[in-house]
Write an enzyme that holds these catalytic residues in place. Sequence first.
Site, PDB file in Angstrom:
ATOM      1  N   CYS A 127       0.842  -1.197   0.000  1.00 24.95           N
ATOM      2  CA  CYS A 127       0.000   0.000   0.000  1.00 24.95           C
ATOM      3  C   CYS A 127       0.880   1.251   0.000  1.00 24.95           C
ATOM      4  CB  CYS A 127      -0.928  -0.014   1.214  1.00 24.95           C
ATOM      5  SG  CYS A 127      -2.119   1.344   1.260  1.00 24.95           S
ATOM      6  N   CYS A 128       1.920   1.253   0.844  1.00 21.10           N
ATOM      7  CA  CYS A 128       2.861   2.377   0.864  1.00 21.10           C
ATOM      8  C   CYS A 128       3.546   2.529  -0.492  1.00 21.10           C
ATOM      9  CB  CYS A 128       3.917   2.162   1.943  1.00 21.10           C
ATOM     10  SG  CYS A 128       3.349   2.377   3.650  1.00 21.10           S
ATOM     11  N   CYS A 208      -0.670   8.566   7.129  1.00 20.49           N
ATOM     12  CA  CYS A 208      -2.021   8.297   6.655  1.00 20.49           C
ATOM     13  C   CYS A 208      -2.939   8.012   7.844  1.00 20.49           C
ATOM     14  CB  CYS A 208      -2.023   7.102   5.696  1.00 20.49           C
ATOM     15  SG  CYS A 208      -1.203   7.433   4.129  1.00 20.49           S
ATOM     16  N   CYS A 211      -3.068   4.543   9.525  1.00 14.81           N
ATOM     17  CA  CYS A 211      -1.774   4.056  10.007  1.00 14.81           C
ATOM     18  C   CYS A 211      -1.161   4.948  11.087  1.00 14.81           C
ATOM     19  CB  CYS A 211      -0.809   3.936   8.832  1.00 14.81           C
ATOM     20  SG  CYS A 211      -1.343   2.759   7.576  1.00 14.81           S
ATOM     21  N   CYS A 236       8.016   3.298   5.970  1.00 18.97           N
ATOM     22  CA  CYS A 236       7.195   3.089   4.778  1.00 18.97           C
ATOM     23  C   CYS A 236       8.042   2.813   3.552  1.00 18.97           C
ATOM     24  CB  CYS A 236       6.303   4.303   4.512  1.00 18.97           C
ATOM     25  SG  CYS A 236       7.242   5.822   4.186  1.00 18.97           S
TER      26      CYS A 236
END
Length: 262
Positions: A127-128, A208, A211, A236
């Site tokens: 996702c990162c 985010c 997170c 990340c």
Amino acid sequence: MSAIDLNARPSRDFSLHIAEAQSVLSQAAAQYAASEGGTALITQASSLGAEDVVISHIINSLKLDIGIFVLETGRLHKETLELLEQFKADSRAPVTVYKPVEESVVQFVAKEGLDAMYKSIDLRKACCGIRKMEPLERALKGKEAWITGLRREQSGARAEVPLVDVSEKRVKINPLANWTWGDVWHYIKENKVAYNPLHDAFFPSIGCEPCTRAISMGEDFRSGRWWWEDEAAKECGLHVKHADGTDSAAVSALPVSALPTA
């Protein structure tokens, strides 16, 4: 109690730290200045966190030819987005916003779910990769150096952060490497720098929304980031060193077909 009231306590070397940061940034701006008709070969990466707004304020105050970019991941807090709009309006230096490739996000969410980051470290890093690493690569394309808000005090993994890091292919400038958290907030207070109100709610490190969480008094500075993971995994990818000497931006987001499953 605001973050200023809680944290604005300068170290005894505060004045030296300001002078050091100004000197490092001024030298970097001169070294990586734009060629005739071109753009500067250096840029600041800003998450709009406390350190980054301080650096941007110094860049603007000194009228340095250094642009600033922000990665708008699509999962930022509303407070961060509101600050971004204010920052864009107020900054003398140009501010460029980079977003992830929409199709990559759509495919990833469809395959793994909106909150896939909680399923596994691999999925969180994937996702990162889509939301941060690929946009970072675009932001740094053609640049020889970039500026970050890394400080030695932030975590054990950052305890040896140098002012100028030449260990990777793209030079990384860390003008606040020697600053304390108290220095950062004293600068914000003294210069009336606009900052993310989440800092007032005990968010020292803001990423985010899914997170990032608030921390309790006494917790590690970055304990609110990816709190469900082992401490060693808490990056990340933006500031991870690679054995081959490549920098973080050389690592692009994986295609959805290559993403790991939970």
